[in-house]
Scaffold this motif. Structure first.
Motif, PDB file in Angstrom:
ATOM      1  N   ALA A  39       0.778  -1.088  -0.021  1.00  0.00           N
ATOM      2  CA  ALA A  39       0.221  -0.012   0.159  1.00  0.00           C
ATOM      3  C   ALA A  39       0.902   1.364  -0.005  1.00  0.00           C
ATOM      4  CB  ALA A  39      -0.880  -0.130   1.344  1.00  0.00           C
ATOM      5  N   ASP A  40       0.484   2.263  -0.556  1.00  0.00           N
ATOM      6  CA  ASP A  40       0.955   3.544  -0.575  1.00  0.00           C
ATOM      7  C   ASP A  40       0.784   4.035   0.960  1.00  0.00           C
ATOM      8  OD1 ASP A  40       2.335   5.767  -1.381  1.00  0.00           O
ATOM      9  OD2 ASP A  40       0.738   6.774  -2.244  1.00  0.00           O
ATOM     10  N   GLU A  41       2.095   3.868   1.635  1.00  0.00           N
ATOM     11  CA  GLU A  41       2.227   4.213   3.047  1.00  0.00           C
ATOM     12  C   GLU A  41       2.642   5.687   3.344  1.00  0.00           C
ATOM     13  OE1 GLU A  41       2.655   0.670   5.701  1.00  0.00           O
ATOM     14  OE2 GLU A  41       4.423   0.712   4.217  1.00  0.00           O
ATOM     15  N   PRO A  42       2.484   6.475   4.111  1.00  0.00           N
ATOM     16  CA  PRO A  42       2.904   7.611   4.555  1.00  0.00           C
ATOM     17  C   PRO A  42       4.265   7.713   4.979  1.00  0.00           C
ATOM     18  CG  PRO A  42       1.419   7.304   6.117  1.00  0.00           C
ATOM     19  CD  PRO A  42       1.255   6.178   5.190  1.00  0.00           C
ATOM     20  N   PRO A  43       5.136   8.650   4.825  1.00  0.00           N
ATOM     21  CA  PRO A  43       6.577   8.741   5.441  1.00  0.00           C
ATOM     22  C   PRO A  43       6.534   8.464   6.692  1.00  0.00           C
ATOM     23  CG  PRO A  43       6.222  10.384   3.791  1.00  0.00           C
ATOM     24  CD  PRO A  43       4.896   9.945   4.179  1.00  0.00           C
ATOM     25  N   VAL A  44       7.606   7.819   7.333  1.00  0.00           N
ATOM     26  CA  VAL A  44       7.735   7.452   8.551  1.00  0.00           C
ATOM     27  C   VAL A  44       8.956   8.333   9.022  1.00  0.00           C
ATOM     28  CG1 VAL A  44       8.033   5.628  10.383  1.00  0.00           C
ATOM     29  CG2 VAL A  44       6.813   5.216   8.246  1.00  0.00           C
ATOM     30  N   PHE A  45       8.753   9.036  10.324  1.00  0.00           N
ATOM     31  CA  PHE A  45       9.643   9.789  10.943  1.00  0.00           C
ATOM     32  C   PHE A  45      10.516   8.775  11.628  1.00  0.00           C
ATOM     33  CE2 PHE A  45       7.052  13.273  10.197  1.00  0.00           C
ATOM     34  CZ  PHE A  45       7.967  14.390   9.708  1.00  0.00           C
ATOM     35  N   VAL A  46      11.850   8.968  11.907  1.00  0.00           N
ATOM     36  CA  VAL A  46      12.836   7.900  12.532  1.00  0.00           C
ATOM     37  C   VAL A  46      12.530   8.137  14.121  1.00  0.00           C
ATOM     38  CG1 VAL A  46      14.398   8.240  10.837  1.00  0.00           C
ATOM     39  CG2 VAL A  46      14.611   9.894  12.577  1.00  0.00           C
ATOM     40  N   ALA A  47      11.968   9.147  14.356  1.00  0.00           N
ATOM     41  CA  ALA A  47      11.657   9.259  16.017  1.00  0.00           C
ATOM     42  C   ALA A  47      10.164   9.674  16.174  1.00  0.00           C
ATOM     43  CB  ALA A  47      12.249  10.372  16.540  1.00  0.00           C
ATOM     44  N   PRO A  48       9.647   9.239  17.375  1.00  0.00           N
ATOM     45  CA  PRO A  48       8.040   9.327  17.372  1.00  0.00           C
ATOM     46  C   PRO A  48       7.732  10.794  17.787  1.00  0.00           C
ATOM     47  CG  PRO A  48       8.988   8.168  19.303  1.00  0.00           C
ATOM     48  CD  PRO A  48      10.036   8.255  18.033  1.00  0.00           C
ATOM     49  N   ASN A  49       8.935  11.457  18.382  1.00  0.00           N
ATOM     50  CA  ASN A  49       8.707  13.188  18.491  1.00  0.00           C
ATOM     51  C   ASN A  49      10.064  13.667  18.834  1.00  0.00           C
ATOM     52  OD1 ASN A  49       9.156  12.917  21.654  1.00  0.00           O
ATOM     53  ND2 ASN A  49       7.618  11.484  21.418  1.00  0.00           N
ATOM     54  N   TYR A  50      10.280  14.742  18.647  1.00  0.00           N
ATOM     55  CA  TYR A  50      11.189  15.335  18.680  1.00  0.00           C
ATOM     56  C   TYR A  50      11.278  16.650  19.881  1.00  0.00           C
ATOM     57  CZ  TYR A  50      12.512  13.399  14.410  1.00  0.00           C
ATOM     58  OH  TYR A  50      12.788  12.204  13.377  1.00  0.00           O
ATOM     59  N   THR A  51      12.560  16.748  20.439  1.00  0.00           N
ATOM     60  CA  THR A  51      12.954  17.653  21.426  1.00  0.00           C
ATOM     61  C   THR A  51      14.017  18.529  21.355  1.00  0.00           C
ATOM     62  OG1 THR A  51      11.551  16.538  23.036  1.00  0.00           O
ATOM     63  CG2 THR A  51      12.745  18.215  23.912  1.00  0.00           C
ATOM     64  N   PHE A  52      14.037  19.894  21.011  1.00  0.00           N
ATOM     65  CA  PHE A  52      15.156  20.697  20.882  1.00  0.00           C
ATOM     66  C   PHE A  52      14.966  21.829  21.801  1.00  0.00           C
ATOM     67  CE2 PHE A  52      13.906  19.036  16.191  1.00  0.00           C
ATOM     68  CZ  PHE A  52      15.049  18.265  16.278  1.00  0.00           C
ATOM     69  N   GLU A  53      16.359  22.335  21.949  1.00  0.00           N
ATOM     70  CA  GLU A  53      16.490  23.604  22.615  1.00  0.00           C
ATOM     71  C   GLU A  53      17.117  24.699  21.944  1.00  0.00           C
ATOM     72  OE1 GLU A  53      18.757  22.524  26.055  1.00  0.00           O
ATOM     73  OE2 GLU A  53      17.212  21.286  27.270  1.00  0.00           O
ATOM     74  N   VAL A  54      16.835  25.773  22.034  1.00  0.00           N
ATOM     75  CA  VAL A  54      17.142  27.058  21.657  1.00  0.00           C
ATOM     76  C   VAL A  54      17.634  28.402  22.391  1.00  0.00           C
ATOM     77  CG1 VAL A  54      14.998  27.863  20.705  1.00  0.00           C
ATOM     78  CG2 VAL A  54      17.249  28.884  19.622  1.00  0.00           C
ATOM     79  N   GLU A  55      18.461  28.914  22.529  1.00  0.00           N
ATOM     80  CA  GLU A  55      18.609  30.103  23.537  1.00  0.00           C
ATOM     81  C   GLU A  55      17.655  31.171  23.028  1.00  0.00           C
ATOM     82  OE1 GLU A  55      22.522  31.489  23.899  1.00  0.00           O
ATOM     83  OE2 GLU A  55      23.213  29.509  25.384  1.00  0.00           O
ATOM     84  N   GLU A  56      17.074  31.981  24.008  1.00  0.00           N
ATOM     85  CA  GLU A  56      16.272  33.097  23.763  1.00  0.00           C
ATOM     86  C   GLU A  56      17.363  34.190  23.246  1.00  0.00           C
ATOM     87  OE1 GLU A  56      14.287  35.082  26.925  1.00  0.00           O
ATOM     88  OE2 GLU A  56      16.189  34.654  28.400  1.00  0.00           O
ATOM     89  N   ASN A  57      16.733  34.984  22.706  1.00  0.00           N
ATOM     90  CA  ASN A  57      17.268  36.142  21.847  1.00  0.00           C
ATOM     91  C   ASN A  57      18.229  35.815  20.835  1.00  0.00           C
ATOM     92  OD1 ASN A  57      15.794  37.860  23.791  1.00  0.00           O
ATOM     93  ND2 ASN A  57      17.640  37.667  25.173  1.00  0.00           N
ATOM     94  N   ALA A  58      18.099  34.472  20.592  1.00  0.00           N
ATOM     95  CA  ALA A  58      19.225  34.048  19.368  1.00  0.00           C
ATOM     96  C   ALA A  58      18.761  34.616  18.146  1.00  0.00           C
ATOM     97  CB  ALA A  58      18.776  32.626  19.247  1.00  0.00           C
ATOM     98  N   PRO A  59      19.496  34.954  17.304  1.00  0.00           N
ATOM     99  CA  PRO A  59      19.222  35.763  16.066  1.00  0.00           C
ATOM    100  C   PRO A  59      18.457  34.978  15.115  1.00  0.00           C
ATOM    101  CG  PRO A  59      21.695  35.140  16.074  1.00  0.00           C
ATOM    102  CD  PRO A  59      20.958  34.760  17.454  1.00  0.00           C
ATOM    103  N   GLN A  60      17.913  35.751  14.234  1.00  0.00           N
ATOM    104  CA  GLN A  60      17.052  34.944  13.068  1.00  0.00           C
ATOM    105  C   GLN A  60      17.969  33.867  12.241  1.00  0.00           C
ATOM    106  OE1 GLN A  60      15.250  37.785  10.248  1.00  0.00           O
ATOM    107  NE2 GLN A  60      14.688  36.052   8.901  1.00  0.00           N
TER     108      GLN A  60
END
Length: 785
Positions: free
Chosen positions: A361-382
């Motif tokens: 069947a034409d299956e949708p793509p599968v992400f390698v992880a069930p969910n992702y968690t990232f961190e970024v510093e505030e005031n970081a530039p664009q």
């Protein structure tokens, strides 16, 4: 029967002859004996159902006092006397005049008496005797409760009792063999038999199988006279049903069942069905199913449909075409209820194989992880990189994947994702204090070789904004304190603390100090308690609120962070008067005290009600003032509102007596002055009373001119002049228009000759408009009129 009656008659004659001989012997030998009274009974039985031409002689009565001269009369009474049984009053012979039925009445009790023929005087007391009806075999056996229904288990042993049938015979069982019955089977052999004497039906064949034949119709006969020839018989039907026992194991019609399932099916969906057949019924035919072996035993599960009793194969776990394309299952069907009597006929189970094919069947793509968690510093530039998500197409085609962020998950568009590689970056600097976490979704869509979009899938991405020390500390509570003017030097008047919107690191604390410009003031001082608090105390004595009641003390707070930030916050100190117990009495602030018993909300509610009532009153008065009233006060209705109807034809201008011109006058204003209510006249003109024609005057022209002059010269006269326009011609009238106004102005060529046929009421109109010549010649007259 004739021989039997003759024999009885001879016996009777013998008895009578012997009796007469004894009487003669007694007279000749002069042997005296006591006179013995008695009856001579010649017969006591009568055969039932006699159908001969003559009455049946039952017997003869004879009294000892009967000398044969006819002076004695015999009388018979009792059951059937005079109707069934009659007696010859001279000879005493008794006959039966009707056919008798023993089954209706077996015996009759009669009474006989000898009386004198001339006086009817009893010669001897009455005597009672019994006439018995002798039985013959005239009733066949009957089965009173037929037809019969019986049940017997299949596979029963020979001789198993099915049921007992019983017939009855109305004949006399104590006389002869008329009621002695013998049972036999006429139909139902060789499967069943019946006991001749008892009527018990039994099985006659072993292993009768219900699945081969379930019902049997058996006919049983009962015959009297012991079953001998000449006996009467009766029959009944017996329907015998074989009941089911568990003597058949379940059996799958096929040994292999092919099934298929698409890889996009979710667990719990049905894959296929199969059913084992069991010829037994009810609980004996129930089949339980279970998976016993196979490489797909962990991928599939089995259940039973309660209505169809089918085994339902369902998907237990998702299958993947790319990983494994087929599975094998072995299913077993077995009977839960087994009869121990037929245990040796087992085993009561069967097995079948299920081959399940997995479809692509034409299956949708599968992400390698069930969910992702990232961190970024505030005031970081664009453009700061947050993280990367990755999905792949699990199909054989392995099409490329494109990424995007659904806008509803990132409404303010803080982030963007690279469509090719899934790299997430910031669109602008983030503020942790405004939003510490951002929960967005990233969608991965499969793109085929033709550029078409196929199925997509989403993954949750949680982005934590890391804190940096970008907020200076500030006072935690109100920056105004009250103190007594009598406070002694060194007394702590307040302990202040601080807060910081940033996260406090480990071992991080606040330090307090006076601002440099007030570091050497002589009124107040500060002591850092080294626990993120500071104490404010008085330095000198004699603070007078009359001299100065408010002091501003700038305090510098440092958060000791990295980088360290500090802020200067001003603490307002208000000097107040206190009593001896240091309870503040006054700080030159006039408090607003509400009346006791009423809260602020109650006062507001009362004032609102008063305002609403005043508004209603003002609105009511305004509406009353705006209401239109008549310009002139009339005591009665104006006469011009009335309609004066005259049910006669007018006579033209020469008719001056057709109406009363006084109705055109204002009756209320004839003798008085009517003031106007809408204006206040600046000048009051005397109302002219001369020159007005009398009410009954016939000079209409003078009357109208006078009224017009009065209206023109009187500013108080009401403006009653109006113009009524009747420019609408009604539709649907059979007569059409009667107006001559338009016809004159438009020079119409209408023909009005039909007015001649309307009768005398329209004669005038017919004369005026009947002919065109008339209309042309009389045009000047019409204008005058």
């Amino acid at each position: 029967d004739s021989t039997w009656r003759l024999l009885k008659y001879l016996v009777t004659e013998c008895h009578m002859s012997l009796h007469r001989h004894r009487q003669r012997t007694g007279k000749e030998g002069q042997v005296l004996h006591r006179s013995k009274r008695g009856w001579v009974w010649n017969q006591f039985f009568v055969i039932e159902e006699y159908t001969g031409p003559d009455p049946v002689l039952v017997g003869r009565l004879h009294s000892d006092v009967d000398s044969g001269n006819g002076n004695i009369k015999y009388i018979l009474s009792g059951e059937g006397a005079g109707t069934i049984f009659v007696i010859d009053d001279k000879t005493g012979n008794i006959h039966a005049t009707k056919k008798l039925d023993r089954e209706e009445q077996a015996q009759y009790t009669l009474t006989a008496q000898a009386v004198a023929r001339d006086t009817n005087k009893p010669l001897e007391p009455p005597s009672e005797f019994i006439v018995k009806v002798q039985d013959i075999n005239d009733n066949p056996p009957e089965f009173l409760h037929g037809p019969y229904y019986a049940r017997v288990p299949e596979m029963s042993n020979v001789g198993t009792s099915v049921m007992q049938v019983t017939a009855t015979d109305a004949d006399d069982p104590t006389y002869g063999n008329s009621a002695r019955l013998v049972y036999s089977i006429l139909q139902g052999q060789p499967y069943f038999s019946v006991e001749p004497q008892t009527g018990i039906i039994r099985t006659a064949l072993p292993n009768m199988d219900r699945e081969a034949r379930q019902e049997y119709d058996v006919v049983i006969q009962a015959k009297d006279m012991g079953g001998h020839m000449g006996g009467l018989s009766g029959t009944t039907e017996v329907k015998i049903t074989l009941t089911d026992v568990n003597d058949n194991p379940p059996k799958f019609p096929q040994s292999v069942y092919p099934m298929s399932v698409s890889e996009d099916r979710v667990p719990g969906e049905e894959v296929g069905r199969l059913k084992a057949k069991d010829l037994d019924l009810g609980d004996n035919g129930l089949v339980n199913y279970r998976l016993v072996d196979g490489d797909g035993i962990n991928m599939f599960e089995l259940s039973t449909d309660s209505e169809t009793r089918e085994a339902v194969v369902k998907l237990k776990k998702p299958v993947d075409f790319e990983t494994k394309r087929s599975y094998t299952l072995k299913v077993e069907g077995s009977n839960p209820h087994i009869d121990p009597q037929f245990m040796a006929w087992g085993p009561y189970k069967d097995e079948a194989t299920i081959k399940v094919t997995v479809e692509d069947a034409d299956e949708p793509p599968v992400f390698v992880a069930p969910n992702y968690t990232f961190e970024v510093e505030e005031n970081a530039p664009q453009g700061t990189i947050v993280g990367r998500v990755h999905a792949k197409d699990t199909d054989i085609t392995n099409n490329p994947v494109r990424y995007m962020i659904p806008r509803y998950t990132d409404v303010e568009q803080f982030f963007s994702v690279n469509a090719e590689d899934g790299l997430i970056t910031t669109n602008r600097p983030l503020d942790r204090e405004a939003q510490a976490w951002h929960n967005i979704s990233v969608s991965a869509t499969e793109i085929d070789s033709l550029g078409g979009h196929h199925q997509d899938t989403k993954v949750r991405v949680n982005i934590k904004v890391k804190d940096v020390n970008d907020n200076a500390p500030e006072f935690a509570a109100n920056n105004e304190i009250l103190m007594c003017e009598s406070a002694a030097p060194g007394k702590v008047i307040e302990t202040v603390s601080a807060v910081d919107k940033d996260e406090m690191a480990h071992r991080q604390h606040f330090t307090f100090s006076l601002a440099p410009e007030v570091a050497h003031n002589h009124n107040f001082s500060l002591r850092d308690n080294r626990d993120s608090t500071a104490s404010i105390f008085v330095v000198r004595k004699g603070l007078n609120r009359q001299t100065q009641d408010v002091y501003h003390l700038p305090i510098e707070i440092n958060d000791n962070g990295f980088p360290a930030l500090s802020s200067t916050n001003t603490l307002t100190i208000r000097v107040c008067s206190c009593d001896s117990k240091d309870v503040i009495q006054s700080c030159n602030v006039l408090p607003y005290v509400l009346p006791a018993g009423l809260s602020t909300g109650a006062l507001i509610a009362i004032l609102a009600c008063i305002v609403i009532l005043l508004a209603i009153v003002v609105l009511f008065v305004a509406l009353r003032r705006q209401k239109k009233e008549p310009l002139i006060l009339f005591e009665e209705e104006d006469i011009r509102e009335n309609i004066i109807t005259y049910d006669d034809e007018g006579g033209g201008e020469e008719d001056t007596e057709a109406f009363d011109i006084a109705t055109l006058q204002n009756p209320d204003g004839a003798n008085g002055f009517l003031p106007r209510k809408d204006i206040k006249p600046e000048l009051q003109f005397p109302r002219p009373g001369m020159g007005r024609p009398a009410a009954n005057s016939v000079d209409v022209d003078d009357f109208i001119k006078t009224r017009i002059a009065e209206a023109d010269s009187d500013p108080t006269a009401p403006p009653y002049d109006s113009i009524q326009i009747y420019g609408y011609e009604g539709r649907g009238s059979l007569a059409g228009s009667l107006s001559s106004l338009e016809s004159v102005t438009t020079e119409s060529d209408l023909d009005y000759d039909y007015l001649q046929s309307w009768g005398p009421r329209f004669k005038r109109l017919a004369d005026l408009y009947g002919t065109k010549d008339c209309c042309v010649n009389d045009g000047d007259d019409d204008e005058d009129s």
